[in-house]
Write an enzyme that holds these catalytic residues in place. Structure first.
Site, mmCIF file in Angstrom:
data_model
loop_
_atom_site.group_PDB
_atom_site.id
_atom_site.type_symbol
_atom_site.label_atom_id
_atom_site.label_comp_id
_atom_site.label_asym_id
_atom_site.label_seq_id
_atom_site.Cartn_x
_atom_site.Cartn_y
_atom_site.Cartn_z
ATOM 1 N N PHE A 50 0.818 -1.205 0.000
ATOM 2 C CA PHE A 50 0.000 0.000 0.000
ATOM 3 C C PHE A 50 0.858 1.262 0.000
ATOM 4 O O PHE A 50 0.723 2.120 -0.873
ATOM 5 C CB PHE A 50 -0.940 0.009 1.215
ATOM 6 C CG PHE A 50 -1.599 1.336 1.449
ATOM 7 C CD1 PHE A 50 -2.479 1.871 0.515
ATOM 8 C CD2 PHE A 50 -1.335 2.076 2.607
ATOM 9 C CE1 PHE A 50 -3.088 3.109 0.718
ATOM 10 C CE2 PHE A 50 -1.938 3.310 2.814
ATOM 11 C CZ PHE A 50 -2.821 3.822 1.870
ATOM 12 N N TRP A 51 1.767 1.335 0.946
ATOM 13 C CA TRP A 51 2.495 2.588 1.130
ATOM 14 C C TRP A 51 3.358 2.953 -0.071
ATOM 15 O O TRP A 51 3.620 4.124 -0.320
ATOM 16 C CB TRP A 51 3.300 2.562 2.436
ATOM 17 C CG TRP A 51 2.389 2.823 3.602
ATOM 18 C CD1 TRP A 51 1.970 1.914 4.533
ATOM 19 C CD2 TRP A 51 1.715 4.045 3.896
ATOM 20 N NE1 TRP A 51 1.086 2.498 5.405
ATOM 21 C CE2 TRP A 51 0.908 3.812 5.035
ATOM 22 C CE3 TRP A 51 1.696 5.318 3.332
ATOM 23 C CZ2 TRP A 51 0.110 4.803 5.619
ATOM 24 C CZ3 TRP A 51 0.897 6.304 3.909
ATOM 25 C CH2 TRP A 51 0.112 6.040 5.032
ATOM 26 N N CYS A 183 -8.243 1.978 13.824
ATOM 27 C CA CYS A 183 -8.481 0.715 14.536
ATOM 28 C C CYS A 183 -9.371 -0.199 13.698
ATOM 29 O O CYS A 183 -10.384 0.222 13.143
ATOM 30 C CB CYS A 183 -9.162 1.015 15.875
ATOM 31 S SG CYS A 183 -9.403 -0.457 16.876
ATOM 32 N N VAL A 184 -8.966 -1.468 13.620
ATOM 33 C CA VAL A 184 -9.758 -2.484 12.925
ATOM 34 C C VAL A 184 -10.034 -3.618 13.920
ATOM 35 O O VAL A 184 -9.128 -4.026 14.672
ATOM 36 C CB VAL A 184 -8.989 -3.021 11.687
ATOM 37 C CG1 VAL A 184 -9.660 -4.263 11.111
ATOM 38 C CG2 VAL A 184 -8.866 -1.935 10.613
ATOM 39 N N ARG A 192 -6.736 -5.813 4.607
ATOM 40 C CA ARG A 192 -6.483 -4.569 3.871
ATOM 41 C C ARG A 192 -7.556 -3.508 4.118
ATOM 42 O O ARG A 192 -7.830 -2.660 3.253
ATOM 43 C CB ARG A 192 -6.342 -4.839 2.356
ATOM 44 C CG ARG A 192 -5.444 -5.995 1.980
ATOM 45 C CD ARG A 192 -4.058 -5.876 2.490
ATOM 46 N NE ARG A 192 -3.289 -4.787 1.926
ATOM 47 C CZ ARG A 192 -2.015 -4.528 2.274
ATOM 48 N NH1 ARG A 192 -1.394 -5.291 3.166
ATOM 49 N NH2 ARG A 192 -1.371 -3.511 1.758
ATOM 50 N N LEU A 464 -1.621 12.694 20.353
ATOM 51 C CA LEU A 464 -2.227 11.909 21.436
ATOM 52 C C LEU A 464 -2.030 10.429 21.180
ATOM 53 O O LEU A 464 -1.963 9.997 20.046
ATOM 54 C CB LEU A 464 -3.719 12.209 21.504
ATOM 55 C CG LEU A 464 -4.075 13.675 21.640
ATOM 56 C CD1 LEU A 464 -5.577 13.830 21.780
ATOM 57 C CD2 LEU A 464 -3.373 14.302 22.835
HETATM 58 C C1 LIG Z 1 -3.270 -0.812 12.804
HETATM 59 C C2 LIG Z 1 -4.353 -1.708 12.244
HETATM 60 C C3 LIG Z 1 -5.578 -0.870 11.946
HETATM 61 C C4 LIG Z 1 -3.831 -2.349 10.947
HETATM 62 O O1 LIG Z 1 -4.815 -3.202 10.447
HETATM 63 P P1 LIG Z 1 -4.458 -4.640 9.818
HETATM 64 O O2 LIG Z 1 -5.723 -5.365 9.625
HETATM 65 O O3 LIG Z 1 -3.410 -5.259 10.657
HETATM 66 O O4 LIG Z 1 -3.756 -4.307 8.444
HETATM 67 P P2 LIG Z 1 -4.381 -4.333 6.970
HETATM 68 O O5 LIG Z 1 -4.300 -5.685 6.382
HETATM 69 O O6 LIG Z 1 -5.725 -3.734 6.964
HETATM 70 O O7 LIG Z 1 -3.398 -3.332 6.211
HETATM 71 C C5 LIG Z 1 -2.038 -3.553 6.157
HETATM 72 C C6 LIG Z 1 -1.387 -2.289 5.647
HETATM 73 O O8 LIG Z 1 -1.584 -1.233 6.608
HETATM 74 C C7 LIG Z 1 -0.317 -0.718 6.995
HETATM 75 N N1 LIG Z 1 -0.383 -0.339 8.411
HETATM 76 C C8 LIG Z 1 -0.408 -1.132 9.485
HETATM 77 N N2 LIG Z 1 -0.462 -0.391 10.608
HETATM 78 C C9 LIG Z 1 -0.477 0.895 10.209
HETATM 79 C C10 LIG Z 1 -0.514 2.122 10.912
HETATM 80 N N3 LIG Z 1 -0.551 2.172 12.245
HETATM 81 N N4 LIG Z 1 -0.536 3.267 10.204
HETATM 82 C C11 LIG Z 1 -0.499 3.227 8.850
HETATM 83 N N5 LIG Z 1 -0.445 2.086 8.126
HETATM 84 C C12 LIG Z 1 -0.435 0.943 8.816
HETATM 85 C C13 LIG Z 1 0.644 -1.846 6.766
HETATM 86 O O9 LIG Z 1 1.967 -1.383 6.643
HETATM 87 C C14 LIG Z 1 0.100 -2.453 5.503
HETATM 88 O O10 LIG Z 1 0.457 -1.699 4.375
HETATM 89 P P3 LIG Z 1 1.685 -2.171 3.412
HETATM 90 O O11 LIG Z 1 1.234 -3.342 2.635
HETATM 91 O O12 LIG Z 1 2.015 -0.973 2.584
HETATM 92 O O13 LIG Z 1 2.815 -2.531 4.356
HETATM 93 C C15 LIG Z 1 -4.753 -2.826 13.241
HETATM 94 O O14 LIG Z 1 -3.638 -3.645 13.477
HETATM 95 C C16 LIG Z 1 -5.241 -2.290 14.577
HETATM 96 O O15 LIG Z 1 -6.403 -1.928 14.719
HETATM 97 N N6 LIG Z 1 -4.364 -2.295 15.605
HETATM 98 C C17 LIG Z 1 -4.686 -1.809 16.942
HETATM 99 C C18 LIG Z 1 -4.729 -0.310 17.025
HETATM 100 C C19 LIG Z 1 -3.475 0.354 16.487
HETATM 101 O O16 LIG Z 1 -2.369 -0.072 16.757
HETATM 102 N N7 LIG Z 1 -3.701 1.408 15.692
HETATM 103 C C20 LIG Z 1 -2.630 2.160 15.073
HETATM 104 C C21 LIG Z 1 -2.266 3.257 15.940
HETATM 105 S S1 LIG Z 1 -0.875 4.112 15.344
#
Ligand SMILES: CC(C)(COP(=O)(O)OP(=O)(O)OC[C@H]1O[C@@H](n2cnc3c(N)ncnc32)[C@H](O)[C@@H]1OP(=O)(O)O)[C@@H](O)C(=O)NCCC(=O)NCCS
Length: 464
Positions: A50-51, A183-184, A192, A464
């Site tokens: 993605f990035w 958050c997911v 994704r 925050l």
């Molecule tokens: C962070 C979160 C939303 C990522 O969701 P996920 O289901 O693990 O990841 P997805 O499959 O949807 O997406 C993966 C992509 O998101 C990116 N990604 C993961 N965490 C990220 C973040 N905090 N910020 C931006 N991008 C992020 C990954 O690098 C990946 O992209 P890439 O292929 O370019 O590397 C999820 O892990 C979550 O809710 N975590 C708990 C709360 C948290 O830590 N939130 C972030 C606070 S900074």
């Protein structure tokens, strides 16, 4: 790249701490050994599926460029007017944070899914007041509180937010937003959804003619503008030990740890008092004169100061606590310092059901005004002043039952972290600015050892 078989690199450690202090706090309040020195990003640019498609700097870029937007061509006319397509079982929603129902749903999502704690024993004790403070600053947009619901049940399963947050980066003022609370739902991870949420919030922000965004993460993404480290100062060591946050360092006893971390009961700074509404004008001026010290800082209007630093309508809810120092003779306010509070609920612990946590927020002091980080003599004076301000802020925090006081190595915090007994945490926080290229900014950690550095950082903005 060096081989580190069986050993964690800094990149690993940075990548592990998914959210701010949490991974960190769960492991231990202070680490006995410094993490390994920076080695390499956790994966190649090409693996960031993605990035690598987004306007962000690449890891291999050298610092020899002109600072500024990466894509400066796009206009509102180029932005899609419809939300991005989403899987047919889900639908986009805009949360109404004025409504109790939506606030409760957001609370539940974040309560259950924001913390990466394996035993599920610690939860953020978010409050209505906290959400009002964090998500409704001056100029907030309803449309930037974005959720995803299950179509059939209406259940909220993902969230991302944007709030206005204009920045100055090395003298350039940039209209911007801060993206936070991504958050997911745990059962819908790795599908994704995160990239989709990021694209959708970008779209909605772009439609307001805003093209830059500030965000931070424990995860290493392309490419951090700065990296700071967490410091944790136990205020109630005995309790932190009982809930499993602190461990007993070798050669210490519980009594010796409590003795080492006990603060006096009364503040010492002459003229110290709680900030009042009539201080807003002075604090606004002090803040704006102060922030030029840093290479990245948040631009604040008086209304912003009223909201973020004074607490606005949230004064009674006790999220943000701000103190000023008033000169006895002139009655002039010479300093201010603030911290915000976001406690944890503790489940399954016989002794405690919460941990009080405070985070150092903005401060400014006339002591450092007009002086710069490189001026050693004034830094010594500032160090002395900040030590007494932060110590007094911690005494106030202790009075309202805060058990641990957290501060990053950002701002001028490196001047006092070690002396005021902040333990260096495992957690690192990376700062990013979307669609902007800028040279690396010092984050208050030593490049080779990762210990808190002895000099101030260039990061003046607090997220925050
Ligand atoms: C962070 C979160 C939303 C990522 O969701 P996920 O289901 O693990 O990841 P997805 O499959 O949807 O997406 C993966 C992509 O998101 C990116 N990604 C993961 N965490 C990220 C973040 N905090 N910020 C931006 N991008 C992020 C990954 O690098 C990946 O992209 P890439 O292929 O370019 O590397 C999820 O892990 C979550 O809710 N975590 C708990 C709360 C948290 O830590 N939130 C972030 C606070 S900074």
């Amino acid at each position: 790249m060096s081989e580190n078989k069986g050993q964690k690199t800094l990149a690993d450690l940075k990548d592990e701490s998914t959210k701010k202090t949490l991974a960190d706090l769960f492991q231990r309040l202070a680490v006995e050994q410094e993490p390994e020195a920076p080695d390499a990003p956790p994966k190649s640019m090409d693996e960031y599926k993605f990035w690598k498609t987004q306007p962000v700097p690449r890891f291999d870029e050298k610092d020899s460029f002109k600072e500024g937007p990466i894509d400066a061509e796009k206009t509102i006319a180029d932005v899609r007017t419809e939300p991005y397509p989403i899987h047919s079982s889900f639908e986009w929603t805009t949360l109404d944070l004025e409504s109790d129902e939506d606030l409760d749903q957001l609370y539940e999502l974040l309560y259950d899914h924001y913390v990466e704690d394996h035993d599920a024993t610690f939860r953020f004790a978010y409050s209505r007041t906290f959400f009002n403070w964090a998500l409704k600053p001056p100029g907030w947009e309803h449309n930037w509180h974005i959720g995803v619901r299950v179509k059939d049940t209406g259940r909220l399963i993902a969230f991302i937010s944007g709030v206005p947050c204009d920045l100055t980066i090395r003298g350039n003022d940039i209209k911007s937003v801060e993206i936070n609370f991504l958050c997911v739902h745990k059962q819908l991870r790795s599908k994704r959804l995160a990239p989709l949420l990021i694209k959708e919030v970008t779209r909605r922000v772009n439609l307001k003619n805003i093209w830059q965004a500030l965000y931070s993460s424990g995860t290493v993404l392309p490419k951090p503008l700065s990296t700071c480290r967490y410091g944790h100062r136990p205020l109630n060591w005995g309790k932190l030990y009982e809930v499993g946050f602190s461990s007993l360092p070798q050669g210490e006893t519980k009594a010796s740890m409590i003795a080492k971390t006990t603060l006096s009961n009364e503040t010492k700074t002459v003229g110290w008092r709680k900030m009042k509404e009539e201080d807003i004008d002075t604090v606004y001026k002090l803040y704006n004169d102060w922030r030029v010290r840093y290479e990245i800082s948040q631009i604040m209007t008086k209304e912003d100061v009223k909201h973020w630093i004074y607490g606005g309508k949230q004064q009674d809810g006790k999220v943000i606590h701000t103190y000023v120092v008033e000169d006895k003779d002139t009655k002039r306010v010479t300093d201010f310092i603030s911290f915000y509070v976001l406690p944890f609920t503790v489940l399954q612990n016989e002794l405690h059901d919460n941990v009080g946590i405070a985070y150092l927020y903005y401060y400014a002091s006339e002591t450092g005004l007009g002086k710069f980080i490189k001026d050693e003599e004034s830094q010594e004076l500032l160090k002395k002043r900040l030590k007494s301000l932060v110590n007094d802020a911690m005494i106030e925090a202790k009075k309202i039952n805060i058990d641990v006081f957290n501060a990053l190595s950002s701002q001028d915090n490196a001047l006092f972290l070690d002396d005021l007994k902040f333990g260096a945490g495992d957690g690192f926080l990376n700062y990013y600015v979307f669609n902007y290229r800028a040279k690396h900014i010092e984050g208050g950690i030593d490049d080779t050892t990762n210990a808190f550095s002895k000099t101030s950082s260039g990061v003046g903005v607090v997220l925050l």
